[in-house]
Design a protein around this motif. Structure first.
Motif, mmCIF file in Angstrom:
data_model
loop_
_atom_site.group_PDB
_atom_site.id
_atom_site.type_symbol
_atom_site.label_atom_id
_atom_site.label_comp_id
_atom_site.label_asym_id
_atom_site.label_seq_id
_atom_site.Cartn_x
_atom_site.Cartn_y
_atom_site.Cartn_z
ATOM 1 N N LYS A 1 2.506 0.290 -20.376
ATOM 2 C CA LYS A 1 1.411 -0.195 -19.519
ATOM 3 C C LYS A 1 0.054 0.056 -20.165
ATOM 4 O O LYS A 1 -0.761 -0.856 -20.245
ATOM 5 N N GLU B 1 7.900 4.866 -13.456
ATOM 6 C CA GLU B 1 6.498 4.924 -13.878
ATOM 7 C C GLU B 1 6.322 5.783 -15.129
ATOM 8 O O GLU B 1 5.461 5.515 -15.962
ATOM 9 N N LEU C 1 8.538 -5.575 -18.597
ATOM 10 C CA LEU C 1 8.374 -4.138 -18.425
ATOM 11 C C LEU C 1 9.689 -3.509 -17.972
ATOM 12 O O LEU C 1 10.134 -2.487 -18.511
ATOM 13 N N ASP C 2 10.332 -4.173 -17.003
ATOM 14 C CA ASP C 2 11.636 -3.685 -16.530
ATOM 15 C C ASP C 2 12.590 -3.548 -17.704
ATOM 16 O O ASP C 2 13.338 -2.587 -17.816
ATOM 17 N N GLY D 1 4.711 -9.036 -18.540
ATOM 18 C CA GLY D 1 4.997 -9.226 -17.120
ATOM 19 C C GLY D 1 5.943 -8.159 -16.614
ATOM 20 O O GLY D 1 6.401 -7.288 -17.359
ATOM 21 N N ARG D 2 6.233 -8.268 -15.344
ATOM 22 C CA ARG D 2 7.064 -7.268 -14.685
ATOM 23 C C ARG D 2 8.468 -7.246 -15.297
ATOM 24 O O ARG D 2 9.013 -6.181 -15.560
ATOM 25 N N THR D 3 9.021 -8.443 -15.543
ATOM 26 C CA THR D 3 10.396 -8.489 -16.053
ATOM 27 C C THR D 3 10.464 -7.848 -17.433
ATOM 28 O O THR D 3 11.401 -7.112 -17.733
#
Lengths: 297, 462, 426
Positions: free
Chosen positions: A155, A148, A166-167, A162-164
Motif C-alpha cells: 500500500k 493489513e 492487493l488481495d 486495485g483491491r484484487t
C-alpha cells in the motif's frame, strides 16, 4: 570501489598466509591483537549482490564496527555469527540504512547494492528499503489485522493497482511465508493475536510482500520456541531460491543449517568468512575456532 | 486565653512530656543495667508520652473550634426576647450578624434594639467562658493522656510499636482525605442541588432553553421563579470547548509528533520548555489576554470584512482556551507516542515507509486509544475552565452555534450567581450548585473513562 | 527478475508524491510548533507592552506650606487632629500659588485634578512623622492623577487622541516640566499599597500578602498530608479495593475543575464548619484540597524512584518498616517531593476561580496581617482590575500579571533545577 578490485580480491591473494601463523598460536587468551586487519577466508566474491568496503560504524564516540570488507553473492544465504556485542546486528542494520533512525550513529566506508552506493544522494532510502527488506529479532506485527499487516508495504509503495491485486499479493506473500493455511479464515483478526512463531512468519510475509531483492534477518528465531524455529528455518531455505538473504544468528547450529556462507564477527571486526561447511569443520582463524568449539560466546 | 497561645502551650507541653517520658524510661532502665534492656529506644517512650498529651488536647481544640459557633448561636438565641424569636431564619441571621458586630466593636447607636445590645453582652460573656473552658478542658485531657502514657512506661512496654501504629493511623487518615474530598464535593453540590430541584424541576433545568436567573432576585416579580433552562449554557460550553479543541488537538498533537519524531535533541530541548510555559501561565492571565487583546482584534478583523462580531465572542474565548490546552494535549500525546515500541517503527521503516507514513499508519493508530483518552481529559479541562470564559465570554445566554456571537457557559454562570449580591437559599444561588453538580458529573465521567482508557493503553505496551 | 524490476519501478514512480506528502506533514508539525511559540511570544509581548509603563509614575514637586490655620490644627500633639486635618486645602492653595492666573471654578478644578485625590495621605504621613513641619514650607512630591500620568506616558504630542486631558492641563504640565517640577520615578506605591478606587493609589501589596498567607496555609497543610498519603500508598497500603479506591480518587481529583473545589469550600468550610469567609485560612483549605493530588502523585513518583535495595538493606539489619521509611526512603525522596510541592504551590499561586467562590474577591485596602484577616490574592486582584475601564488600571493589571508571572517562573525554574540535581544523583 571498482569491480576489478573485487575480482582480484576474490582470488584470495590478498589474504594469503595469515591463517597458518594464527593457528600455531594456541594460547587461550583472546585479545584484539589476534584480530587480522582483513578477514581471512573468502570475504569477496565475483558478481556480488552487495559489496561493503571499509565499513566503520560509530555510536557517538564509540566505534562499533571496524573496517569491514564483505560481499554478499546473489541468491545466497549468508549467516553472520559471533559473540554478543560483536556488532553483527549493527552491521546488518547498515545494509538497508536502518541505523539512520538511531540518533548519533555514523556509518563510514562504502556499501553498494548492484554497484550503486546505498549512500548515494540520488538513491532514496525508501526505495532502498523496498529492495532490501528486514525482519527483526522480536516479531513486531503492527496492531492491525493480519491482512493489513501484509498489505501495508504494497500500500505505501503503491505496488497494487486495485483491491484484487492487493488481495493477490497478500495471499502469495502469506503462502510464501507458509502462513496462508493457518490464517486464511481470519485475515481480519489482529496480527498481535497470533502465536510468536506465526507472528514472525507474518513479519516475513510482510517483508516479502514488497518483493525485495535482499532480506535481512536479525536473529529472527531468538524469541521463538524450537518448533517455530524449525518452521522459520525451512522457510528461509525455500525463500533462498528467490531472494538474497543475510541472517544474523546467535545459534551456530542455525547458521550451519540454513546458510551457504558464514561470516564470523569479533568485537566489531570481521574475522573470517568462508563456506559454511569450511567455517564449521575447518576454521582458519584461531578466534573462529575458539567460538565454534564453544570456548567463549 | 486566645487560641494561638493555647496552641503554643500545647506545643510546649508536648516537648515537656517528651522529655518526661524519655527520662522515665531511662530511670526504669537504670536498675536493670542501662537502656539496652528497654524494649524500645528512650526517644520512643518520650514520643509516646508526647503524642498522648498532644492528640487529646489538639483534638478537643479542633472539635471545640468547629462547634463553638453553633453552640453560642443557639445559646444567644435562647436568651432572646419573644419578638426576635419569631423572625424568619433569614432575618435571624441578619440580626445575628448585627449582634456579632456589636459584640466585637461595641455600639453607641441609640437606635439599636436594647435586646440586641443585651444579646451582644451575653455573647461576649459566652465567648469568654468558652475560651476559658476550652483551655481547661483541652489541657486537662492532655494531662490525663500523658499521665496514662507515663504510667505505662516499663521496660517491656512496646513504645516503638505503639508510636509507629499511631503514625500509621495518621498516614491512613491522610490518604483518606482524597476520598473525603470527593465525598465532600458530592455532598455539597448534591444537597444544595436537591433543594434547588424542589423549586425548579430537573426536567426544566436540564431541557429548558430559557436562562435568566436574574429575574428571580426580586420575590415579588411575576417571573420570580426565573428562567432556569440550562440548555443555552450547555451549548455555550460545548461551543467554546469545541473551538478550543479545534485549536488544541491538531496543534498539540502535531507539535508532540514533530518534537518526538523529527526534531533534533537540540531543538527539542529548546522548544519543549518554551511550550510548557503555556501550561504554567495562570488562567486569569489568559482571560485578560482574551478579553483585552484577542477579542478586540477578532472584532476588528470581523468588521473589516463586514462581519458583525460580538465583543465577547465565543471565538475569542475558545481560541485562547485552545492555546491554554495545547501543552496539555501535547504532553499527553508525547507520553502516549513514546509508549509505542520502537520495534513498531523499525518494522515500518524496514519495509521502506517514510517517516510520515510510519507515523500516520503505524504509530498513530497504535497510539490512538491513548490519544483519545488524552483528548477526553483535555475536553474535561475545557469544560471546567472558568477564568477565561468569565473574563472573555459574556453573560448572555444565547442559544446559538455561531462562534461570533456571545455565549455563556456553565462555569461563568456559577461564578456570576455566587459572587454578586446574593440571597442565601434563593433559587438563584442554589442554581449555581445544580450547575456545579452537572459540571462535576460530566467531568468526572469524562475523567474516569479517559483514565481507564489511558491505563489500559499503558498496560498494553508494558 | 523482470517482476522485481517492475516493483522497483513502481516504488520509484510513487516516490515524488510520497515525499511531497512527507514534506507537507513535516510542515504541519513545524507550523504547529511555530504557532505555539508565537502564542507564547504574543502573550508575553502583549502583557509586557501593556504593563511595563506601570512601574514608572509621574509626580509633581510642589512647595507645600503646612499652615496650621488652613489645616485646622490647634494642637500638634493631638494625633486625631493630624488625621482629620484639611490637607486638600493646603494642596489646592499651593497649586493656586504655582499658577496664579487660573481663575474660575472649572479651571480651578482642572488644576486640582493634576495631583492624585489621595495626595493628602502623603502630607498626613509627613506630618505624623515630623510634627515640626507645621507652619513650615517644604517641597513635596505629589503623585499625579492617573489620567495625567497616562497622558504623560502615552499621549504627549497626541493630545487629540486622549479626551480625558484638557488643553489647560497640557499647558500647565509643560510649564511644570520646564521648571523641573515634573518628575518620573519608580512606582513605589504599586508595591506598597493595597487596592484603591484611584488607579494611581492602587497597589498589589495587600494582594501579595494575601497570596503569601494563603500559600503558607496551603503549604503547611498540603505538604505533610501529601507526603503521609504518598508514603502510605507506596510503602504500607495493602493491595485491595480500598487502596484502589483511594488511587482512583486521587487521579480523578487531579482532573476535577478547580471551580468545583470553590463550591466545596463554600458549602463545607464556610457554611458547615463556619470558617470565616474571604480569609487566607479558608482559601488555604480550598487550595490544599486542590493541590493535594498533584503533590501526592509526584511524591509517589519520588518514593518509587528510591531503589528497593536500600529498603532491603534497612530491613535486613532489623529496622522496622517505619524506621526504614523515616531513616532512608524519606530523606532520599525528599528533593523529588519538594519539587512536586513547589509545582503544586505554583499552581495554587496562579489559581483564581475557587477563590472567587469563597469571597476572596473583596475590595481590600488594608494589608492583611494574619490568616484570619479578610484578604484577596494576586490573581483575583488581576481579575478585579481587569474589569476597570481606566487605562491606568489596564496598565496596572498587566504589571500585576508580570509580577505574578515572575513569581511563577522563579518557582518553576527552582523546581526544574531541583529535578535536574535529583536526576544526577541516581
Amino acid at each position: 570501489m571498482s569491480l576489478t578490485d573485487t575480482a582480484d580480491a576474490s582470488t584470495g591473494l590478498a589474504f594469503g598466509d595469515e591463517p597458518s601463523t594464527v593457528q600455531e598460536n594456541s594460547s587461550m587468551d583472546v585479545s584484539t591483537s589476534d584480530i587480522p586487519e582483513t578477514a581471512v577466508g573468502q570475504p569477496l566474491v565475483s558478481d556480488p549482490k552487495m559489496t561493503m568496503r571499509n565499513v566503520d560504524v560509530f555510536y557517538g564516540e564509540k566505534q562499533a564496527i571496524f573496517k569491514v570488507n564483505l560481499d554478499i553473492a546473489r541468491n545466497e544465504v549468508i549467516a553472520m555469527i559471533g559473540p554478543s556485542g560483536c556488532g553483527k546486528s549493527t552491521f546488518l542494520r547498515c545494509l538497508n540504512r536502518m541505523n539512520d533512525t538511531i540518533v548519533d550513529c555514523r556509518v563510514g566506508g562504502q556499501i553498494e547494492l548492484d554497484e550503486n552506493s546505498i549512500f548515494d544522494a540520488k538513491l532514496d532510502v525508501v526505495s532502498l528499503r523496498a529492495r532490501v527488506g528486514m525482519v527483526f529479532q522480536k516479531p513486531n506485527p503492527f496492531p492491525k489485522s493480519i491482512y493489513e499487516n501484509v498489505a501495508y508495504g504494497p500500500k505505501i509503495h503503491g505496488l497494487a493497482s486495485g483491491r484484487t491485486e492487493l488481495d493477490e499479493i497478500v495471499e502469495t506473500s502469506l503462502q510464501k511465508a507458509g502462513l496462508w493455511d493457518e490464517v486464511k479464515d481470519r485475515l481480519q483478526e489482529p496480527g498481535t493475536g497470533l502465536s510468536g512463531g506465526q507472528q514472525q512468519r507474518l513479519c516475513i510475509a510482510r517483508a516479502i510482500a514488497v518483493s525485495p531483492e535482499v532480506i535481512l534477518m536479525d536473529e529472527p528465531c531468538s524469541a521463538l520456541d524450537p518448533i517455530a524455529t524449525a518452521k522459520i528455518e525451512e522457510l528461509i531455505a525455500e525463500l533462498s531460491e528467490n531472494f538474497t538473504i543475510a541472517i544474523v544468528t546467535h545459534s551456530m547450529q542455525q547458521a550451519a543449517r540454513v546458510s551457504d556462507r558464514t561470516a564470523y564477527f569479533h568485537l566489531g571486526y570481521l574475522v573470517e568468512v568462508n563456506d559454511t561447511e569450511t567455517v564449521f569443520t575447518n576454521p582458519s582463524h584461531r578466534l573462529t575456532e575458539a567460538y565454534i568449539t564453544g570456548r567463549f560466546g | 486565653m486566645s487560641t494561638s497561645s493555647l496552641i503554643v502551650i500545647i506545643l510546649i507541653g508536648a516537648f515537656a512530656t517528651f522529655m518526661l517520658g524519655r527520662q522515665r524510661s531511662l530511670s526504669v532502665a537504670a536498675p536493670l543495667g542501662g537502656k539496652r534492656h528497654l524494649h524500645s529506644l528512650p526517644n520512643y517512650y518520650g514520643s509516646f508520652s508526647s503524642l498522648l498529651w498532644a492528640i487529646p488536647a489538639l483534638g478537643i481544640l479542633a472539635l471545640w473550634l468547629i462547634f463553638d459557633d453553633s453552640v453560642i448561636y443557639n445559646l444567644v438565641w435562647a436568651s432572646m426576647p419573644e419578638h426576635l424569636q419569631a423572625l424568619s431564619d433569614q432575618e435571624r441571621s441578619l440580626i445575628y450578624n448585627q449582634i456579632q458586630g456589636i459584640a466585637m466593636n461595641g455600639s453607641a447607636d441609640p437606635s439599636v434594639d436594647p435586646a440586641m445590645i443585651k444579646a451582644a453582652e451575653h455573647m461576649n460573656s459566652l465567648l469568654d467562658s468558652s475560651k476559658t473552658a476550652l483551655a481547661i478542658v483541652s489541657i486537662l485531657a492532655g494531662i490525663i493522656g500523658s499521665a496514662i502514657a507515663l504510667s505505662l512506661v516499663k521496660e517491656t512496654f512496646q513504645a516503638r510499636n505503639k508510636v509507629e501504629s499511631i503514625i500509621k493511623v495518621f498516614l491512613i487518615l491522610s490518604s483518606c482525605i482524597a476520598i473525603l474530598t470527593t465525598i465532600g464535593i458530592v455532598l455539597s453540590v448534591l444537597f444544595e442541588s436537591l433543594r434547588f430541584f424542589q423549586s425548579v424541576s430537573p426536567i426544566e433545568f436540564l431541557f429548558g432553553t430559557h436562562w435568566s436567573p436574574q429575574i428571580a432576585i426580586r420575590a415579588d416579580q411575576v417571573g420570580s421563579s426565573g428562567g432556569f433552562g440550562a440548555i443555552p449554557l450547555f451549548t455555550g460550553t460545548l461551543l467554546i470547548s469545541a473551538i478550543a479543541m479545534f485549536v488544541a488537538v491538531p496543534v498539540g498533537l502535531m507539535s508532540a509528533i514533530y518534537l518526538s519524531e523529527y526534531a533534533s535533541h537540540k531543538v527539542r530541548d529548546m522548544v519543549k520548555p518554551v511550550l510548557e510555559v503555556l501550561a504554567g501561565v495562570p488562567t486569569v492571565v489568559y482571560g485578560f489576554f482574551a478579553a483585552l487583546t484577542v477579542a478586540p482584534s477578532i472584532r476588528n478583523m470581523g468588521e473589516s470584512i463586514g462581519l458583525s462580531v460580538s465583543s465577547e465572542s465565543a471565538l475569542a474565548a475558545g481560541l485562547v482556551m485552545g492555546v491554554m490546552i495545547i501543552p496539555f494535549v501535547s504532553s499527553l500525546s508525547d507520553d502516549v507516542i513514546h509508549a509505542v515500541p520502537q520495534a513498531m517503527r523499525d518494522g515500518s521503516y524496514g519495509l521502506g515507509a517514510t517517516r510520515s507514513e510510519t507515523i500516520r499508519k503505524v504509530v498513530f493508530p497504535a497510539a490512538l486509544p491513548g490519544i483519545v483518552g488524552g483528548v477526553m481529559l483535555a475536553i474535561s479541562r475545557a469544560i471546567g475552565e472558568t477564568m477565561i470564559v468569565v473574563m472573555a465570554a459574556g453573560l448572555a445566554a444565547n442559544l446559538t452555534a455561531n462562534p461570533l456571537d456571545a455565549v455563556t457557559t456553565v462555569t461563568v454562570q456559577i461564578v456570576t450567581l455566587l459572587t454578586g449580591d446574593q440571597e442565601f437559599d434563593s433559587p438563584k444561588t442554589l442554581a449555581a450548585f445544580a450547575l456545579g453538580l452537572v459540571l462535576f458529573a460530566i467531568t468526572l465521567t469524562l475523567n474516569v473513562i479517559a483514565l481507564h482508557i489511558v491505563n489500559k493503553y499503558r498496560e498494553q505496551y508494558e | 527478475m523482470s517482476e522485481v524490476k517492475s516493483t522497483i519501478e513502481k516504488v520509484n514512480a510513487g516516490l515524488g508524491k510520497r515525499y511531497r506528502s512527507e514534506k507537507m506533514f513535516q510542515w504541519f508539525g513545524i507550523i504547529s510548533i511555530c504557532f505555539g511559540l508565537l502564542c507564547v511570544l504574543a502573550l508575553f509581548f502583549d502583557i509586557i507592552g501593556k504593563g511595563h509603563s506601570a512601574f514608572k509614575h509621574h509626580s509633581i514637586e510642589i512647595p507645600i506650606m503646612f499652615d496650621a490655620d488652613k489645616l485646622g490644627i490647634t494642637d500638634i500633639n493631638d494625633t486625631k487632629q493630624i488625621y482629620s486635618a484639611n490637607y486638600d486645602g493646603v494642596i489646592k492653595a499651593s497649586l493656586r500659588e504655582l499658577f496664579p492666573n487660573v481663575s474660575g471654578r472649572t479651571e480651578k478644578r482642572k488644576l486640582y485634578k493634576l495631583v492624585s485625590n489621595g495626595s493628602y495621605l502623603t502630607l498626613q504621613k509627613m506630618l505624623l512623622e515630623d510634627p515640626s513641619l507645621l507652619n513650615q514650607t517644604t517641597e513635596v512630591q505629589l503623585i499625579t492623577d492617573d489620567d495625567i500620568d497616562t497622558y504623560l506616558k502615552h499621549f504627549v504630542g497626541k493630545e487629540s487622541e486622549f479626551e480625558r486631558i484638557h488643553a489647560e492641563q497640557v499647558e500647565w504640565l509643560a510649564t511644570l516640566r520646564e521648571e523641573g517640577r515634573l518628575i518620573s520615578h519608580f512606582n513605589t506605591v504599586f508595591f506598597q499599597a493595597g487596592d484603591s478606587r484611584e488607579p494611581e493609589q492602587a497597589g498589589i501589596f495587600a494582594a501579595l500578602m494575601g497570596s503569601f498567607y494563603t500559600l503558607i496555609v496551603t503549604l503547611c497543610l498540603s505538604f505533610p498530608i501529601a507526603v503521609a498519603a504518598a508514603v502510605y500508598l507506596e510503602e504500607f497500603a495493602p493491595k485491595n479495593k480500598w487502596t484502589d479506591l483511594i488511587e482512583v480518587n486521587i487521579n480523578n481529583l487531579a482532573a476535577v475543575p478547580s471551580i468545583i473545589f470553590g463550591l466545596l469550600g463554600l458549602a463545607i468550610f464556610i457554611s458547615f464548619f463556619g470558617v470565616p469567609r474571604s480569609t487566607p485560612l479558608v482559601g488555604g483549605f480550598v487550595l490544599t484540597l486542590m493541590t493535594l493530588p498533584t503533590i501526592i502523585i509526584s511524591s509517589r513518583a519520588a518514593i518509587k524512584s528510591v531503589p528497593p535495595s536500600i529498603r532491603e538493606a534497612a530491613l535486613g539489619i532489623g529496622a522496622s518498616r517505619m524506621q526504614m521509611v523515616t531513616h532512608h526512603v524519606l530523606p532520599l525522596s525528599l528533593p523529588g517531593m519538594l519539587t512536586g510541592t513547589i509545582i503544586g504551590m505554583a499552581q495554587a499561586l496562579g489559581e483564581t476561580a475557587p477563590l472567587l467562590m469563597i469571597g476572596m474577591i473583596a475590595f481590600i485596602v488594608d494589608i492583611p496581617g494574619s490568616v484570619t484577616d479578610p484578604a484577596t490574592v494576586l490573581p483575583v486582584q488581576i481579575f478585579l482590575w481587569s474589569d476597570s475601564p481606566e487605562r491606568a488600571f489596564t496598565e496596572k493589571t498587566s504589571a500585576a500579571i508580570m509580577v505574578l508571572l515572575a513569581f511563577l517562573i522563579a518557582m518553576n525554574a527552582f523546581a526544574i533545577y531541583m529535578r535536574k540535581r535529583l536526576e544526577k544523583r541516581w
